[in-house]
Design a protein around this motif. Structure first.
Motif, PDB file in Angstrom:
ATOM      1  N   GLU A  26      13.577   4.332   8.591  1.00  0.00           N
ATOM      2  CA  GLU A  26      12.593   4.062   9.643  1.00  0.00           C
ATOM      3  C   GLU A  26      11.346   4.875   9.355  1.00  0.00           C
ATOM      4  OE1 GLU A  26      12.832   1.946  12.133  1.00  0.00           O
ATOM      5  OE2 GLU A  26      14.970   1.467  12.080  1.00  0.00           O
ATOM      6  N   ALA A  27      10.177   4.240   9.428  1.00  0.00           N
ATOM      7  CA  ALA A  27       8.917   4.941   9.173  1.00  0.00           C
ATOM      8  C   ALA A  27       8.695   6.017  10.231  1.00  0.00           C
ATOM      9  CB  ALA A  27       7.760   3.948   9.182  1.00  0.00           C
ATOM     10  N   PHE A  28       8.235   7.203   9.769  1.00  0.00           N
ATOM     11  CA  PHE A  28       7.879   8.244  10.727  1.00  0.00           C
ATOM     12  C   PHE A  28       6.448   8.753  10.526  1.00  0.00           C
ATOM     13  CE2 PHE A  28       9.987  10.589   7.332  1.00  0.00           C
ATOM     14  CZ  PHE A  28       9.223  11.741   7.178  1.00  0.00           C
ATOM     15  N   LYS A  29       5.860   8.534   9.346  1.00  0.00           N
ATOM     16  CA  LYS A  29       4.458   8.888   9.105  1.00  0.00           C
ATOM     17  C   LYS A  29       3.886   7.936   8.059  1.00  0.00           C
ATOM     18  CE  LYS A  29       4.754  13.887   9.789  1.00  0.00           C
ATOM     19  NZ  LYS A  29       4.682  15.196   9.098  1.00  0.00           N
ATOM     20  N   ILE A  41      14.281  -7.249   7.929  1.00  0.00           N
ATOM     21  CA  ILE A  41      13.975  -5.857   7.583  1.00  0.00           C
ATOM     22  C   ILE A  41      14.876  -4.903   8.362  1.00  0.00           C
ATOM     23  CG2 ILE A  41      12.210  -4.043   7.745  1.00  0.00           C
ATOM     24  CD1 ILE A  41      11.698  -5.872   5.378  1.00  0.00           C
ATOM     25  N   ALA A  42      15.122  -5.186   9.639  1.00  0.00           N
ATOM     26  CA  ALA A  42      16.023  -4.343  10.440  1.00  0.00           C
ATOM     27  C   ALA A  42      17.427  -4.329   9.830  1.00  0.00           C
ATOM     28  CB  ALA A  42      16.065  -4.825  11.886  1.00  0.00           C
ATOM     29  N   GLU A  43      17.895  -5.477   9.401  1.00  0.00           N
ATOM     30  CA  GLU A  43      19.218  -5.550   8.775  1.00  0.00           C
ATOM     31  C   GLU A  43      19.215  -4.841   7.419  1.00  0.00           C
ATOM     32  OE1 GLU A  43      23.287  -6.585   8.581  1.00  0.00           O
ATOM     33  OE2 GLU A  43      21.865  -6.329  10.204  1.00  0.00           O
ATOM     34  N   THR A  44      18.123  -4.943   6.688  1.00  0.00           N
ATOM     35  CA  THR A  44      18.002  -4.249   5.407  1.00  0.00           C
ATOM     36  C   THR A  44      18.049  -2.738   5.612  1.00  0.00           C
ATOM     37  OG1 THR A  44      16.703  -6.070   4.508  1.00  0.00           O
ATOM     38  CG2 THR A  44      16.544  -3.965   3.351  1.00  0.00           C
ATOM     39  N   ARG A  45      17.366  -2.237   6.662  1.00  0.00           N
ATOM     40  CA  ARG A  45      17.410  -0.804   6.983  1.00  0.00           C
ATOM     41  C   ARG A  45      18.857  -0.374   7.244  1.00  0.00           C
ATOM     42  NH1 ARG A  45      11.921   0.470   8.473  1.00  0.00           N
ATOM     43  NH2 ARG A  45      10.982  -1.299   9.532  1.00  0.00           N
ATOM     44  N   ARG A  46      19.566  -1.179   8.049  1.00  0.00           N
ATOM     45  CA  ARG A  46      20.947  -0.847   8.408  1.00  0.00           C
ATOM     46  C   ARG A  46      21.835  -0.820   7.169  1.00  0.00           C
ATOM     47  NH1 ARG A  46      25.626  -2.706   9.091  1.00  0.00           N
ATOM     48  NH2 ARG A  46      25.174  -4.860   8.574  1.00  0.00           N
ATOM     49  N   ARG A  64       6.219  -1.708   2.559  1.00  0.00           N
ATOM     50  CA  ARG A  64       5.193  -2.752   2.634  1.00  0.00           C
ATOM     51  C   ARG A  64       5.161  -3.372   4.032  1.00  0.00           C
ATOM     52  NH1 ARG A  64       5.500  -7.467  -0.142  1.00  0.00           N
ATOM     53  NH2 ARG A  64       3.294  -7.660  -0.502  1.00  0.00           N
ATOM     54  N   PHE A  65       6.355  -3.709   4.548  1.00  0.00           N
ATOM     55  CA  PHE A  65       6.454  -4.325   5.867  1.00  0.00           C
ATOM     56  C   PHE A  65       5.905  -3.382   6.940  1.00  0.00           C
ATOM     57  CE2 PHE A  65       8.763  -4.889   9.846  1.00  0.00           C
ATOM     58  CZ  PHE A  65       8.504  -6.227  10.117  1.00  0.00           C
ATOM     59  N   ASP A  66       6.345  -2.098   6.899  1.00  0.00           N
ATOM     60  CA  ASP A  66       5.931  -1.137   7.925  1.00  0.00           C
ATOM     61  C   ASP A  66       4.423  -0.866   7.874  1.00  0.00           C
ATOM     62  OD1 ASP A  66       8.507  -0.958   8.899  1.00  0.00           O
ATOM     63  OD2 ASP A  66       8.956   0.929   7.888  1.00  0.00           O
ATOM     64  N   ALA A  67       3.871  -0.702   6.670  1.00  0.00           N
ATOM     65  CA  ALA A  67       2.431  -0.454   6.544  1.00  0.00           C
ATOM     66  C   ALA A  67       1.641  -1.640   7.093  1.00  0.00           C
ATOM     67  CB  ALA A  67       2.060  -0.184   5.089  1.00  0.00           C
ATOM     68  N   ALA A  68       2.061  -2.846   6.740  1.00  0.00           N
ATOM     69  CA  ALA A  68       1.357  -4.036   7.222  1.00  0.00           C
ATOM     70  C   ALA A  68       1.409  -4.119   8.748  1.00  0.00           C
ATOM     71  CB  ALA A  68       1.950  -5.296   6.597  1.00  0.00           C
ATOM     72  N   ARG A  69       2.577  -3.868   9.311  1.00  0.00           N
ATOM     73  CA  ARG A  69       2.729  -3.966  10.768  1.00  0.00           C
ATOM     74  C   ARG A  69       1.948  -2.873  11.478  1.00  0.00           C
ATOM     75  NH1 ARG A  69       8.541  -2.974  12.536  1.00  0.00           N
ATOM     76  NH2 ARG A  69       7.851  -0.891  12.060  1.00  0.00           N
ATOM     77  N   GLU A  70       2.086  -1.633  11.050  1.00  0.00           N
ATOM     78  CA  GLU A  70       1.502  -0.505  11.787  1.00  0.00           C
ATOM     79  C   GLU A  70       0.003  -0.333  11.553  1.00  0.00           C
ATOM     80  OE1 GLU A  70       3.278   0.384  14.051  1.00  0.00           O
ATOM     81  OE2 GLU A  70       5.318   0.092  13.351  1.00  0.00           O
TER      82      GLU A  70
END
Length: 164
Positions: free
Chosen positions: A108-111, A11-16, A37-43
């Motif tokens: 990057e998720a901010f909210k 996911i980090a590489e996908t963001r980049r 999906r990844f960020d919601a699940a993690r946070e």
């Protein structure tokens, strides 16, 4: 199955790559939904469903148990700009809540906002136009009916903010 650590690296590489692609071409790679999906699940401590169920991306754990989430993501490059829209929601799916993950220009998720099914369906029924009939709404409308549940600065909000 991919380990959480390996998925986090992917996911980090996908963001980049998505950020560089947008800066180079002016176009967006269609990866916002997967990152959201990844960020919601993690946070929010959700469990992503695999295989996927129509209209449901994840189920809640702990304080969110018994909730079934549809997860939406939107890149917001200019917070002062109006008119950002959320992709179509599946009104027929077996979901109870929608999580909206707002991403910055670097993906990057901010909210993260959350709204329950009744709030979403009521808002859609009160809206006019073709988009609302198809299950789409603006980010501003979602922020107005939803609750801010996570921020990059504070993590999970101790007191959930409601815009009512």
């Amino acid at each position: 199955m991919v380990s959480v650590y390996a998925l986090e690296k992917l996911i980090a590489e996908t963001r980049r790559l998505a950020t560089e692609f947008r800066r180079t071409t002016g176009q967006m790679l269609p990866v916002t939904g997967e990152i959201a999906r990844f960020d919601a699940a993690r946070e929010l401590d959700l469990e992503l469903l695999e295989p996927r169920v129509p209209g449901v991306d994840a189920i809640g754990k702990d304080s969110r148990k018994d909730r079934r989430y549809q997860i939406k993501g939107r890149v917001i490059q200019d917070e002062g700009k109006a008119g950002y829209r959320i992709g179509q929601m599946n009104p027929n799916g077996d979901w109870t809540h929608v999580a909206l993950v707002l991403l910055d220009g670097d993906f990057e998720a901010f909210k993260i906002y959350e709204a329950d099914r009744d709030e979403i369906l009521t808002a859609l029924s009160r809206s006019s136009g073709k988009r609302s009939k198809r299950g789409a709404m603006s980010v501003a409308k979602f922020e107005a009916i939803g609750q801010l549940v996570w921020t990059r600065e504070n993590g999970l909000e101790d007191e959930v903010w409601s815009n009512y």
